[in-house]
Design an enzyme around this catalytic site. Structure first.
Site, PDB file in Angstrom:
ATOM      1  N   ASN A   1       0.870  -1.186   0.000  1.00 44.31           N
ATOM      2  CA  ASN A   1       0.000   0.000   0.000  1.00 44.31           C
ATOM      3  C   ASN A   1       0.905   1.233   0.000  1.00 44.31           C
ATOM      4  O   ASN A   1       1.490   1.568   1.025  1.00 44.31           O
ATOM      5  CB  ASN A   1      -0.890  -0.045   1.252  1.00 44.31           C
ATOM      6  CG  ASN A   1      -1.745   1.202   1.396  1.00 44.31           C
ATOM      7  OD1 ASN A   1      -1.816   2.028   0.488  1.00 44.31           O
ATOM      8  ND2 ASN A   1      -2.402   1.329   2.542  1.00 44.31           N
TER       9      ASN A   1
ATOM     10  N   LYS B   1       0.123   4.284  -0.319  1.00 44.01           N
ATOM     11  CA  LYS B   1      -0.532   5.467   0.293  1.00 44.01           C
ATOM     12  C   LYS B   1      -0.259   6.720  -0.537  1.00 44.01           C
ATOM     13  O   LYS B   1      -0.122   6.649  -1.750  1.00 44.01           O
ATOM     14  CB  LYS B   1      -0.089   5.628   1.749  1.00 44.01           C
ATOM     15  CG  LYS B   1      -0.254   4.358   2.566  1.00 44.01           C
ATOM     16  CD  LYS B   1      -0.135   4.594   4.044  1.00 44.01           C
ATOM     17  CE  LYS B   1      -0.194   3.268   4.764  1.00 44.01           C
ATOM     18  NZ  LYS B   1      -0.245   3.414   6.208  1.00 44.01           N
TER      19      LYS B   1
ATOM     20  N   GLU C   1      -5.558  -5.550  10.422  1.00 45.04           N
ATOM     21  CA  GLU C   1      -4.583  -4.497  10.658  1.00 45.04           C
ATOM     22  C   GLU C   1      -4.891  -3.784  11.966  1.00 45.04           C
ATOM     23  O   GLU C   1      -5.713  -2.845  11.983  1.00 45.04           O
ATOM     24  CB  GLU C   1      -4.616  -3.476   9.516  1.00 45.04           C
ATOM     25  CG  GLU C   1      -4.281  -4.049   8.165  1.00 45.04           C
ATOM     26  CD  GLU C   1      -3.674  -2.974   7.266  1.00 45.04           C
ATOM     27  OE1 GLU C   1      -2.543  -3.166   6.820  1.00 45.04           O
ATOM     28  OE2 GLU C   1      -4.319  -1.942   7.056  1.00 45.04           O
TER      29      GLU C   1
ATOM     30  N   GLY D   1       2.064   1.895  10.869  1.00 44.46           N
ATOM     31  CA  GLY D   1       2.981   3.032  10.745  1.00 44.46           C
ATOM     32  C   GLY D   1       3.623   3.438  12.060  1.00 44.46           C
ATOM     33  O   GLY D   1       4.184   4.523  12.178  1.00 44.46           O
TER      34      GLY D   1
ATOM     35  N   HIS E   1      -9.683   0.655   4.827  1.00 46.42           N
ATOM     36  CA  HIS E   1      -8.411   0.866   5.533  1.00 46.42           C
ATOM     37  C   HIS E   1      -8.670   1.765   6.746  1.00 46.42           C
ATOM     38  O   HIS E   1      -9.506   2.670   6.687  1.00 46.42           O
ATOM     39  CB  HIS E   1      -7.393   1.516   4.584  1.00 46.42           C
ATOM     40  CG  HIS E   1      -6.007   1.523   5.157  1.00 46.42           C
ATOM     41  ND1 HIS E   1      -5.596   2.460   6.078  1.00 46.42           N
ATOM     42  CD2 HIS E   1      -4.947   0.693   4.966  1.00 46.42           C
ATOM     43  CE1 HIS E   1      -4.336   2.203   6.426  1.00 46.42           C
ATOM     44  NE2 HIS E   1      -3.925   1.138   5.761  1.00 46.42           N
TER      45      HIS E   1
ATOM     46  N   GLU F   1      -7.136   4.199   7.893  1.00 43.09           N
ATOM     47  CA  GLU F   1      -6.984   5.643   7.625  1.00 43.09           C
ATOM     48  C   GLU F   1      -8.245   6.194   6.963  1.00 43.09           C
ATOM     49  O   GLU F   1      -8.622   7.343   7.190  1.00 43.09           O
ATOM     50  CB  GLU F   1      -5.720   5.882   6.773  1.00 43.09           C
ATOM     51  CG  GLU F   1      -4.466   5.698   7.620  1.00 43.09           C
ATOM     52  CD  GLU F   1      -3.234   5.232   6.872  1.00 43.09           C
ATOM     53  OE1 GLU F   1      -3.190   5.319   5.641  1.00 43.09           O
ATOM     54  OE2 GLU F   1      -2.312   4.745   7.550  1.00 43.09           O
TER      55      GLU F   1
ATOM     56  N   SER G   1       3.211  -2.491  10.404  1.00 47.60           N
ATOM     57  CA  SER G   1       4.660  -2.451  10.604  1.00 47.60           C
ATOM     58  C   SER G   1       5.368  -3.760  10.222  1.00 47.60           C
ATOM     59  O   SER G   1       6.336  -4.159  10.886  1.00 47.60           O
ATOM     60  CB  SER G   1       5.001  -2.023  12.034  1.00 47.60           C
ATOM     61  OG  SER G   1       4.495  -0.728  12.285  1.00 47.60           O
TER      62      SER G   1
END
Ligand code: PEP
Length: 253
Positions: free
Chosen positions: A9, A11, A167, A173, A95, A97, A213
């Site tokens: 991904n 991003k 996730e 991250g 996702h 985010e 991560s």
């Protein structure tokens, strides 16, 4: 264990030249290898180029999101047919985010999954709990309701087209990874939830990626867990060597 699926991904990162270079290096190295399924998820504006570079290779290309509508007055949005038009076969949906920053609800995510499937796009459907939810021992409740709402009214045949990505939000991250055992436990829970809602065959065959991560150092231990069928990789997918090392870890299992 199912065939591993490693997805990058990207991003909102990379310039066009950097994206082209990354795709070319990945494709060059994986030329004839299909031991592991590999996908990249560039920004919308790079999709056409990257689909061109990876056309005919073993690397699939997808978008990081899509709108559930077919077309119309939705300024700034991109539809499933547009993604198909440029050569995408996959799309990430839900996702964290998107859920947190853009306030996407489970019901919007359900509409997007249905739309993606109707346009022949294979969704990577993301679920995962926040740190405070894990601390309150609510991981299974949260992931269970994300799953049941996100998959509402889908048939077993449709669910078979999906990949699920577990996730944990606290691991994305942050450099903080779920331990292989913690991840495996939630993957087993997801599989059992799919089995109760659908059937054993669907649960056994659906691929469940871990994301949060993942890097070349921890990939082998995570991917070696019996319930983990791949990884959705953010930061470490932006550099060819680290992404390729994760793919090698998956290939060596
Ligand atoms: C992600 O964004 O899906 C992700 C897993 O990111 P990272 O690997 O950087 O934690």
């Amino acid at each position: 264990m199912n065939k591993q699926f490693i997805a990058g991904n990207w991003k909102m990162n990379l310039t066009l030249d950097e994206a082209r270079d990354l795709a070319t290096k990945i494709c060059g190295t994986l030329a004839n290898s299909d031991v592991v399924d590999v996908g990249v998820f560039p920004s919308y504006v790079f999709l056409n180029d990257i689909c061109g570079i990876l056309n005919g290779s073993n690397v699939v290309v997808g978008a990081q999101d899509m709108n559930n509508e077919n077309s119309g007055a939705f300024t700034g949005e991109v539809s499933g047919p547009m993604l198909r038009d440029v050569g995408c076969t996959h799309v990430i949906i839900g996702h964290s985010e998107r859920r947190i920053i853009f306030h996407e609800t489970n019901s919007i995510i359900n509409l997007k999954i249905k739309a993606a499937l109707s346009y022949g796009l294979s969704p990577i459907f993301c679920v995962g709990e926040k740190q405070e939810e894990r601390d309150a021992d609510r991981t299974n409740d949260i992931v269970g309701s994300q799953l049941s709402c996100g998959l509402e009214s889908l048939t077993a045949e449709q669910v078979k087209e999906l990949t699920i990505a577990y996730e944990p939000v606290w691991a994305i991250g942050t450099g903080k990874t779920a331990s292989p055992e913690q991840a495996n436990e939630v993957h087993a829970f997801i599989r059992s939830a799919i089995e109760s809602e659908y059937d054993n065959d669907t649960a056994k065959n659906i691929r469940i990626q871990y994301g949060g991560s993942v890097n070349p150092k921890n990939a082998k231990d995570l991917l070696g867990q019996p319930e983990i069928d791949g990884a959705l990789v953010g930061g470490a997918s932006l550099e060819p060597n680290s992404f390729l090392e994760i793919i090698s870890a998956a290939a060596g299992l």
